[in-house]
Design a protein around this motif. Structure first.
Motif, PDB file in Angstrom:
ATOM      1  N   ALA A  33       0.838  -1.209   0.000  1.00 55.75           N
ATOM      2  CA  ALA A  33       0.000   0.000   0.000  1.00 55.75           C
ATOM      3  C   ALA A  33       0.868   1.252   0.000  1.00 55.75           C
ATOM      4  O   ALA A  33       0.582   2.226  -0.714  1.00 55.75           O
ATOM      5  CB  ALA A  33      -0.931  -0.001   1.204  1.00 55.75           C
ATOM      6  N   GLU A  34       1.950   1.239   0.776  1.00 52.45           N
ATOM      7  CA  GLU A  34       2.849   2.398   0.809  1.00 52.45           C
ATOM      8  C   GLU A  34       3.588   2.574  -0.511  1.00 52.45           C
ATOM      9  O   GLU A  34       3.735   3.694  -1.009  1.00 52.45           O
ATOM     10  CB  GLU A  34       3.841   2.234   1.951  1.00 52.45           C
ATOM     11  N   GLN A  35       4.061   1.476  -1.093  1.00 51.95           N
ATOM     12  CA  GLN A  35       4.788   1.563  -2.361  1.00 51.95           C
ATOM     13  C   GLN A  35       3.901   2.118  -3.472  1.00 51.95           C
ATOM     14  O   GLN A  35       4.286   3.052  -4.199  1.00 51.95           O
ATOM     15  CB  GLN A  35       5.329   0.193  -2.751  1.00 51.95           C
ATOM     16  N   PHE A  36       2.707   1.539  -3.611  1.00 55.93           N
ATOM     17  CA  PHE A  36       1.828   1.979  -4.693  1.00 55.93           C
ATOM     18  C   PHE A  36       1.099   3.271  -4.339  1.00 55.93           C
ATOM     19  O   PHE A  36       0.697   4.025  -5.235  1.00 55.93           O
ATOM     20  CB  PHE A  36       0.891   0.838  -5.104  1.00 55.93           C
TER      21      PHE A  36
ATOM     22  N   MET B 196      -6.622  -3.274   0.350  1.00 52.05           N
ATOM     23  CA  MET B 196      -7.606  -2.331  -0.174  1.00 52.05           C
ATOM     24  C   MET B 196      -8.042  -1.333   0.904  1.00 52.05           C
ATOM     25  O   MET B 196      -8.284  -0.162   0.616  1.00 52.05           O
ATOM     26  CB  MET B 196      -8.808  -3.093  -0.728  1.00 52.05           C
ATOM     27  N   ALA B 197      -8.126  -1.798   2.139  1.00 50.22           N
ATOM     28  CA  ALA B 197      -8.550  -0.906   3.226  1.00 50.22           C
ATOM     29  C   ALA B 197      -7.551   0.225   3.440  1.00 50.22           C
ATOM     30  O   ALA B 197      -7.938   1.338   3.814  1.00 50.22           O
ATOM     31  CB  ALA B 197      -8.726  -1.715   4.502  1.00 50.22           C
ATOM     32  N   TYR B 198      -6.272  -0.048   3.186  1.00 48.74           N
ATOM     33  CA  TYR B 198      -5.263   1.001   3.362  1.00 48.74           C
ATOM     34  C   TYR B 198      -5.409   2.129   2.341  1.00 48.74           C
ATOM     35  O   TYR B 198      -4.905   3.234   2.565  1.00 48.74           O
ATOM     36  CB  TYR B 198      -3.861   0.414   3.259  1.00 48.74           C
ATOM     37  N   PHE B 199      -6.076   1.868   1.214  1.00 49.33           N
ATOM     38  CA  PHE B 199      -6.273   2.900   0.203  1.00 49.33           C
ATOM     39  C   PHE B 199      -7.529   3.741   0.455  1.00 49.33           C
ATOM     40  O   PHE B 199      -7.789   4.700  -0.267  1.00 49.33           O
ATOM     41  CB  PHE B 199      -6.366   2.276  -1.192  1.00 49.33           C
TER      42      PHE B 199
ATOM     43  N   VAL C  97      -3.291   2.097  12.233  1.00 50.32           N
ATOM     44  CA  VAL C  97      -2.251   1.956  11.210  1.00 50.32           C
ATOM     45  C   VAL C  97      -2.780   2.504   9.894  1.00 50.32           C
ATOM     46  O   VAL C  97      -3.891   2.158   9.463  1.00 50.32           O
ATOM     47  CB  VAL C  97      -1.837   0.476  11.022  1.00 50.32           C
ATOM     48  N   GLN C  98      -2.019   3.365   9.267  1.00 47.47           N
ATOM     49  CA  GLN C  98      -2.425   3.907   7.975  1.00 47.47           C
ATOM     50  C   GLN C  98      -1.244   3.905   7.015  1.00 47.47           C
ATOM     51  O   GLN C  98      -0.082   3.912   7.433  1.00 47.47           O
ATOM     52  CB  GLN C  98      -2.981   5.317   8.114  1.00 47.47           C
ATOM     53  N   ALA C  99      -1.554   3.850   5.724  1.00 45.32           N
ATOM     54  CA  ALA C  99      -0.527   3.891   4.684  1.00 45.32           C
ATOM     55  C   ALA C  99      -0.241   5.339   4.338  1.00 45.32           C
ATOM     56  O   ALA C  99      -1.141   6.088   3.956  1.00 45.32           O
ATOM     57  CB  ALA C  99      -0.992   3.144   3.436  1.00 45.32           C
TER      58      ALA C  99
END
Length: 333
Positions: free
Chosen positions: A88-91, A139-142, A151-153
């Motif tokens: 999630a962080e990378q994309f 998907m939840a991180y987006f 926790v968040q991206a």
């Protein structure tokens, strides 16, 4: 006409290296953008000397920075190799840098052999529920951050990066349908369950916030040249590479060999006929006819085209011939 997209494995030909392969990928991406291709995806593979896109997000950053319009994405990231938050962080980073241009295709295979998978993950423990659970976590991180979310991206939260499910069986089809996601089938190297998987996906699809109706993208090898004979000659590089891989001898992409088909033993011929049956190889007219037949036969909504061609100039030319054939078909439609 349905859109055409590019799947690039960033091939490393014999006598070359990964740096040149990645520079070739950027050049091909710019070429594809100018020709009107919809997407440019790169795939995660490991411990394969002939494929330079192992660090997929890094390779995509290189391509995205050198293009301006074409969508870029993973086709795909092998999610069992990674923590969902890291992907999630990378994309999310890619999407923050290139808004509206990033796709994330997810697969559940390791993209390698078991020894390499252990080297990446250290622990192969898991069960059949891990992949769907990891997809939903990713998907939840987006989504936008919720009150109290621990926790968040960053980047990633709120960017709604489109997620695709990749597969070569009905498992991925069922998951994509249940989550209301677009589905990409690996028919370019594992076509056996293509028709069944597409039928399952379309029949079971449930609309989602991301997608209102099913969308199927099929992989296809297209080797185009000025003549059928020249295209078959170029295709022999992929045939050799595939035999080498399946017989435990992965290496760099071999140069094409004249009359390669003539020297095949029955086992090798059957293996190639099965694995590479979703291939269109020929001159402009053969490609145009094959493209039309494949679309009509499969009902695909989009095609993801790959071409493991040894010579980079010939590879560029192949995608140009295909784009011209596709344009002529669109005009005639």
């Amino acid at each position: 006409m349905i859109p055409l997209s590019v799947l690039d494995l960033s091939p490393v030909p014999d006598g070359s290296d990964a740096g040149q392969a990645l520079r070739n990928s950027l050049d091909l991406a710019r070429h594809a953008e100018a020709l009107g291709y919809a997407r440019y995806w790169m795939a995660e593979h490991h411990n394969m000397p002939g494929i330079a896109s192992a660090a997929t997000a890094v390779a995509l950053a290189h391509v995205a920075a050198g293009t301006s319009r074409i969508r870029i994405g993973a086709g795909g990231v092998m999610l069992p190799n990674h923590a969902p938050l890291l992907i999630a962080e990378q994309f999310g980073t890619l999407a923050a840098l290139h808004p509206g241009r990033v796709d994330l295709g997810l697969g559940r295979a390791p993209g390698s052999d078991q020894i390499t998978a252990r080297a990446m993950r250290r622990n192969l423990a898991g069960d059949a529920d891990d992949f769907p659970r990891d997809v939903m976590e990713l998907m939840a991180y987006f989504r936008p951050v919720q009150p109290g979310q621990a926790v968040q991206a960053v980047p990633g939260a709120g960017l709604a990066v489109p997620v695709w499910i990749l597969g070569s069986s009905t498992f991925g089809a069922q998951l994509a349908a249940a989550l209301g996601l677009p589905y990409a089938f690996a028919s370019h190297f594992a076509p056996a369950q293509m028709a069944e998987a597409v039928q399952v996906y379309r029949a079971q699809f449930r609309p989602s916030e991301q997608l209102a109706a099913p969308h199927v993208m099929l992989g296809v090898n297209i080797f185009a040249a000025e003549t059928d004979a020249e295209a078959r000659f170029l295709f022999s590089s992929l045939q050799q590479a595939f035999i080498n891989l399946r017989t435990g001898r992965p290496g760099k992409l071999p140069p094409p060999a004249p009359d390669f088909d003539a020297g095949l033993d029955p086992y090798a011929r059957a293996m190639l006929d099965n694995a590479l049956s979703c291939s269109i190889v020929g001159g402009p007219e053969t490609v145009r006819s094959g493209l039309k037949d494949f679309i009509a036969r499969t009902g695909a909504d989009e095609l993801m085209v790959t071409a493991q061609i040894f010579d980079h100039t010939a590879r560029r030319r192949s995608f140009a011939i295909l784009a011209e054939a596709h344009g002529e078909m669109a005009k005639a439609a």
